[in-house]
Design a protein around this motif. Sequence first.
Motif, PDB file in Angstrom:
ATOM      1  N   ARG A 230       0.818  -1.204   0.000  1.00  0.00           N
ATOM      2  CA  ARG A 230       0.000   0.000   0.000  1.00  0.00           C
ATOM      3  C   ARG A 230       0.855   1.259   0.000  1.00  0.00           C
ATOM      4  O   ARG A 230       0.491   2.272  -0.595  1.00  0.00           O
ATOM      5  N   ILE A 231       2.009   1.225   0.652  1.00  0.00           N
ATOM      6  CA  ILE A 231       2.906   2.384   0.666  1.00  0.00           C
ATOM      7  C   ILE A 231       3.677   2.468  -0.645  1.00  0.00           C
ATOM      8  O   ILE A 231       3.841   3.546  -1.208  1.00  0.00           O
ATOM      9  N   ALA A 232       4.159   1.332  -1.128  1.00  0.00           N
ATOM     10  CA  ALA A 232       4.991   1.331  -2.335  1.00  0.00           C
ATOM     11  C   ALA A 232       4.223   1.790  -3.570  1.00  0.00           C
ATOM     12  O   ALA A 232       4.772   2.489  -4.424  1.00  0.00           O
TER      13      ALA A 232
ATOM     14  N   ASP B 127      -3.757   5.159  -1.775  1.00  0.00           N
ATOM     15  CA  ASP B 127      -4.628   6.156  -1.157  1.00  0.00           C
ATOM     16  C   ASP B 127      -4.744   7.404  -2.019  1.00  0.00           C
ATOM     17  O   ASP B 127      -3.772   7.865  -2.612  1.00  0.00           O
ATOM     18  N   LYS B 128      -5.950   7.955  -2.058  1.00  0.00           N
ATOM     19  CA  LYS B 128      -6.171   9.166  -2.841  1.00  0.00           C
ATOM     20  C   LYS B 128      -5.734  10.408  -2.089  1.00  0.00           C
ATOM     21  O   LYS B 128      -5.224  11.352  -2.686  1.00  0.00           O
TER      22      LYS B 128
ATOM     23  N   TYR C  86      -2.497   8.466   3.160  1.00  0.00           N
ATOM     24  CA  TYR C  86      -1.212   7.855   2.845  1.00  0.00           C
ATOM     25  C   TYR C  86      -0.234   8.042   4.006  1.00  0.00           C
ATOM     26  O   TYR C  86       0.438   7.098   4.421  1.00  0.00           O
ATOM     27  N   LEU C  87      -0.181   9.257   4.547  1.00  0.00           N
ATOM     28  CA  LEU C  87       0.719   9.540   5.657  1.00  0.00           C
ATOM     29  C   LEU C  87       0.344   8.710   6.885  1.00  0.00           C
ATOM     30  O   LEU C  87       1.228   8.225   7.602  1.00  0.00           O
TER      31      LEU C  87
ATOM     32  N   VAL D 179       1.669   3.952  10.393  1.00  0.00           N
ATOM     33  CA  VAL D 179       1.364   2.584  10.837  1.00  0.00           C
ATOM     34  C   VAL D 179       2.490   1.635  10.433  1.00  0.00           C
ATOM     35  O   VAL D 179       2.937   0.795  11.220  1.00  0.00           O
ATOM     36  N   GLY D 180       2.977   1.777   9.215  1.00  0.00           N
ATOM     37  CA  GLY D 180       4.082   0.930   8.755  1.00  0.00           C
ATOM     38  C   GLY D 180       5.357   1.172   9.555  1.00  0.00           C
ATOM     39  O   GLY D 180       6.078   0.229   9.896  1.00  0.00           O
ATOM     40  N   ALA D 181       5.625   2.437   9.873  1.00  0.00           N
ATOM     41  CA  ALA D 181       6.832   2.753  10.659  1.00  0.00           C
ATOM     42  C   ALA D 181       6.712   2.190  12.061  1.00  0.00           C
ATOM     43  O   ALA D 181       7.689   1.660  12.618  1.00  0.00           O
ATOM     44  N   MET D 182       5.515   2.268  12.643  1.00  0.00           N
ATOM     45  CA  MET D 182       5.321   1.679  13.973  1.00  0.00           C
ATOM     46  C   MET D 182       5.498   0.170  13.936  1.00  0.00           C
ATOM     47  O   MET D 182       6.087  -0.425  14.839  1.00  0.00           O
ATOM     48  N   TRP D 183       4.986  -0.456  12.881  1.00  0.00           N
ATOM     49  CA  TRP D 183       5.109  -1.910  12.723  1.00  0.00           C
ATOM     50  C   TRP D 183       6.595  -2.307  12.670  1.00  0.00           C
ATOM     51  O   TRP D 183       7.025  -3.244  13.336  1.00  0.00           O
ATOM     52  N   LEU D 184       7.373  -1.565  11.898  1.00  0.00           N
ATOM     53  CA  LEU D 184       8.801  -1.880  11.791  1.00  0.00           C
ATOM     54  C   LEU D 184       9.521  -1.614  13.095  1.00  0.00           C
ATOM     55  O   LEU D 184      10.449  -2.332  13.462  1.00  0.00           O
ATOM     56  N   TRP D 185       9.128  -0.569  13.799  1.00  0.00           N
ATOM     57  CA  TRP D 185       9.776  -0.233  15.063  1.00  0.00           C
ATOM     58  C   TRP D 185       9.482  -1.290  16.132  1.00  0.00           C
ATOM     59  O   TRP D 185      10.358  -1.671  16.885  1.00  0.00           O
TER      60      TRP D 185
END
Length: 99
Positions: A73-75, A79-80, A85-86, A91-97
């Motif tokens: 979804r990020i790549a 999102d419109k 998108y942000l 959410v993705g950054a939290m998941w990786l952290w």
Amino acid sequence: MAIPLIEGQAAEHVLADKGYDSDEIVMAIEAMNANPVVPPRSHRKTRRTYDKHLYKERSAIECMFGNLKQFRRIATRYDKLATSYLAFVYVGAMWLWLK
């Protein structure tokens, strides 16, 4: 295109990879009273010094963006709205952290 990109910007350090190691770009960075953190290319006759610790920090951030791209979804940016998108980038950054 690097010189027009940094013109008018205020920075203490400008971090870039070896592809931006040219005398013109380094002089433009120094003209804006910033410290260039650009490792010299291997074929450079006169070696320049750079802050290796700060460059490693740049590498860690670049790897984080690369890991964020594992989320489809990020790549592909489905999102419109920019806010949606942000939010998913957060959410993705939290998941990786947390991982």
